[in-house]
Design a protein around this motif. Structure first.
Motif, PDB file in Angstrom:
ATOM      1  N   GLY A 138       0.773  -1.229  -0.028  1.00  0.00           N
ATOM      2  CA  GLY A 138       0.071   0.086  -0.006  1.00  0.00           C
ATOM      3  C   GLY A 138       0.750   1.333  -0.049  1.00  0.00           C
ATOM      4  N   ALA A 139       1.928   1.196  -0.621  1.00  0.00           N
ATOM      5  CA  ALA A 139       2.906   2.458  -0.791  1.00  0.00           C
ATOM      6  C   ALA A 139       2.365   3.644  -1.408  1.00  0.00           C
ATOM      7  N   GLY A 140       2.789   4.754  -1.173  1.00  0.00           N
ATOM      8  CA  GLY A 140       2.557   5.821  -1.792  1.00  0.00           C
ATOM      9  C   GLY A 140       3.362   6.120  -3.049  1.00  0.00           C
ATOM     10  N   LEU A 141       3.315   7.309  -3.518  1.00  0.00           N
ATOM     11  CA  LEU A 141       4.145   7.696  -4.723  1.00  0.00           C
ATOM     12  C   LEU A 141       5.519   7.464  -4.545  1.00  0.00           C
ATOM     13  N   PRO A 142       6.387   7.613  -3.487  1.00  0.00           N
ATOM     14  CA  PRO A 142       7.874   7.321  -3.435  1.00  0.00           C
ATOM     15  C   PRO A 142       8.066   5.874  -3.774  1.00  0.00           C
ATOM     16  N   GLY A 143       7.159   4.856  -2.963  1.00  0.00           N
ATOM     17  CA  GLY A 143       7.194   3.519  -3.317  1.00  0.00           C
ATOM     18  C   GLY A 143       6.871   3.048  -4.849  1.00  0.00           C
ATOM     19  N   LEU A 144       6.092   3.665  -5.231  1.00  0.00           N
ATOM     20  CA  LEU A 144       5.499   3.328  -6.659  1.00  0.00           C
ATOM     21  C   LEU A 144       6.215   3.718  -7.638  1.00  0.00           C
ATOM     22  N   ALA A 145       7.100   4.741  -7.339  1.00  0.00           N
ATOM     23  CA  ALA A 145       8.236   5.475  -8.440  1.00  0.00           C
ATOM     24  C   ALA A 145       9.413   4.138  -8.398  1.00  0.00           C
ATOM     25  N   ALA A 146       9.473   3.212  -7.616  1.00  0.00           N
ATOM     26  CA  ALA A 146      10.535   2.061  -7.639  1.00  0.00           C
ATOM     27  C   ALA A 146      11.780   2.575  -7.568  1.00  0.00           C
ATOM     28  N   MET A 147      12.906   2.130  -8.199  1.00  0.00           N
ATOM     29  CA  MET A 147      14.295   2.379  -8.368  1.00  0.00           C
ATOM     30  C   MET A 147      14.373   3.665  -9.257  1.00  0.00           C
ATOM     31  N   PRO A 148      15.094   4.695  -9.004  1.00  0.00           N
ATOM     32  CA  PRO A 148      15.376   5.695 -10.237  1.00  0.00           C
ATOM     33  C   PRO A 148      16.618   5.365 -10.669  1.00  0.00           C
ATOM     34  N   VAL A 149      16.655   5.554 -12.134  1.00  0.00           N
ATOM     35  CA  VAL A 149      17.994   5.396 -12.883  1.00  0.00           C
ATOM     36  C   VAL A 149      19.161   6.088 -12.481  1.00  0.00           C
ATOM     37  N   HIS A 150      19.086   7.170 -11.745  1.00  0.00           N
ATOM     38  CA  HIS A 150      20.075   8.039 -11.255  1.00  0.00           C
ATOM     39  C   HIS A 150      19.588   8.591  -9.852  1.00  0.00           C
ATOM     40  N   ALA A 151      20.350   8.412  -8.862  1.00  0.00           N
ATOM     41  CA  ALA A 151      20.280   8.970  -7.525  1.00  0.00           C
ATOM     42  C   ALA A 151      21.347   9.528  -6.887  1.00  0.00           C
ATOM     43  N   GLN A 152      21.215  10.146  -5.830  1.00  0.00           N
ATOM     44  CA  GLN A 152      22.328  10.595  -4.847  1.00  0.00           C
ATOM     45  C   GLN A 152      22.002  10.107  -3.650  1.00  0.00           C
ATOM     46  N   ARG A 153      23.211   9.336  -2.971  1.00  0.00           N
ATOM     47  CA  ARG A 153      23.017   8.935  -1.497  1.00  0.00           C
ATOM     48  C   ARG A 153      24.304   8.810  -1.001  1.00  0.00           C
ATOM     49  N   HIS A 154      24.335   9.248   0.437  1.00  0.00           N
ATOM     50  CA  HIS A 154      25.677   9.139   0.853  1.00  0.00           C
ATOM     51  C   HIS A 154      26.732   9.815   0.191  1.00  0.00           C
ATOM     52  N   GLY A 155      26.383  11.003  -0.474  1.00  0.00           N
ATOM     53  CA  GLY A 155      27.612  11.521  -1.092  1.00  0.00           C
ATOM     54  C   GLY A 155      27.868  10.835  -2.698  1.00  0.00           C
ATOM     55  N   LEU A 156      27.174   9.930  -2.873  1.00  0.00           N
ATOM     56  CA  LEU A 156      27.560   9.271  -4.135  1.00  0.00           C
ATOM     57  C   LEU A 156      26.398   9.356  -5.166  1.00  0.00           C
ATOM     58  N   ASP A 157      27.070   9.420  -6.428  1.00  0.00           N
ATOM     59  CA  ASP A 157      25.914   9.243  -7.672  1.00  0.00           C
ATOM     60  C   ASP A 157      25.783   7.859  -7.877  1.00  0.00           C
ATOM     61  N   ILE A 158      24.481   7.360  -7.679  1.00  0.00           N
ATOM     62  CA  ILE A 158      24.074   5.787  -7.949  1.00  0.00           C
ATOM     63  C   ILE A 158      23.533   6.062  -9.084  1.00  0.00           C
ATOM     64  N   TYR A 159      24.017   4.994 -10.095  1.00  0.00           N
ATOM     65  CA  TYR A 159      23.472   4.703 -11.238  1.00  0.00           C
ATOM     66  C   TYR A 159      22.896   3.378 -11.711  1.00  0.00           C
ATOM     67  N   ARG A 160      21.618   3.183 -12.184  1.00  0.00           N
ATOM     68  CA  ARG A 160      21.319   1.954 -12.549  1.00  0.00           C
ATOM     69  C   ARG A 160      21.118   1.764 -14.020  1.00  0.00           C
TER      70      ARG A 160
END
Length: 325
Positions: A138-160
């Protein structure tokens, strides 16, 4: 003609060099590491997280060392304690430990070469599983957006870069490269919801909706775009209500905007997220707060939402009575 996997790697351009690749030793990360190392020789290294959750973990690490030596790719290993606490999801605990380890490896490697970009081997099937899990909870929009192609976390650019590539296409590409990979034995453990989705739901979706990977990805993209707009609105509303929020100003907003800005405030200022039930209770109390003597004292996430004068505060422990005056 180039495969979907090859096209995805060709379209991938990290912002910073050198590039780290999260390397578990499985098929997906092996293919991504091999393709990146071939495209950018000498500019790629592998990050391996030793979770310590299985007896086979030492063997996974040794396998990764052998494969990296064969590809002439430097390997960085970080050991974590990924055991989950009471009431915590084993998968969530392992994921948090993994991303924390990536950040630690990036910092530790900084003396040799600053690491700011990391590529992960999540693919289209993983994205569908993430979306279905979000729907089941029953997630909201953040959950339904699933995994982003590009995100920033802990100072890292994370790519999928492989989110549009089916897992079968990745394995087909890898099979012609004479590169070994390991199969995680937990992938067959029916206690994990992801494995049930993978073994039962994905084959059924393949039969009923052959294009489901592309259409589900499109829906996740729409959700991500909508969430971005909500985040922008929340930032504007937080500027108006203040940090901490002034209760009277909150009350001028619709209930939906109050919920949006309170979620944003709690995450941005306190790094926590309320449950749906907790947020509903908090909104009810904000609406009922029409007299100076009305008291707000609610459990929200791991702390407490409290009224203090004209403002709403959040504490990670119950405040002393004096702070409520």
């Amino acid at each position: 003609m180039n495969s979907a996997f090859e096209r995805a790697v060709a379209a991938f351009e990290p912002a910073h060099w050198p590039l780290a690749v999260g390397f578990s030793g499985g098929a997906d990360s092996t293919a991504l590491l091999a393709a990146c190392a071939a495209r950018w020789p000498g500019q790629v290294l592998a990050f391996h997280v030793h979770h310590g959750l299985q007896a086979a973990a030492d063997g996974f690490e040794q396998h990764c060392r052998v494969v990296c030596e064969r590809m002439a790719v430097p390997l960085v290993v970080h050991r974590v304690d990924a055991r989950h606490g009471p009431g915590d999801s084993p998968e969530d605990a392992a994921r948090r430990a993994r991303y924390g380890a990536f950040a630690e490896m990036a910092r530790a490697n900084g003396a040799r070469a600053a690491i700011k970009s990391i590529a992960l081997g999540h693919h289209a099937d993983d994205q569908v599983e993430t979306l279905l899990l979000a729907l089941s909870r029953g997630a909201g929009l953040p959950g339904l957006a699933a995994m982003p192609v590009h995100a920033q976390r802990h100072g890292l650019d994370i790519y999928r870069p492989l989110l549009a590539v089916a897992g079968a296409d990745i394995r087909e590409w890898l099979a012609g490269r004479d590169l070994p990979w390991i199969e995680d034995p937990t992938n067959d453990d029916a206690r994990y919801t992801r494995n049930k989705i993978r073994s039962v739901l994905l084959p059924a979706l393949e039969q009923a909706f052959p294009q489901f990977r592309a259409t589900f990805a499109r829906s996740a993209g729409h959700a991500a775009q909508a969430q971005l707009l909500l985040s922008e609105l929340a930032a504007q509303d937080l500027d108006a209500v203040g940090d901490p929020p002034r209760i009277a100003t909150l009350q001028t907003l619709s209930r939906a905007r109050q919920a949006n800005v309170l979620r944003h405030w709690l995450m941005q200022s306190h790094g926590c997220a309320p449950s749906a039930a907790q947020l509903d209770q908090l909104l009810d109390q904000v609406r009922a707060c029409t007299t100076r003597g009305h008291r707000i004292h609610l459990k929200v996430a791991a702390g407490f939402a409290q009224r203090q004068g004209d403002f709403l505060h959040w504490y990670n422990a119950p405040p002393s009575p004096k702070t409520l005056l």
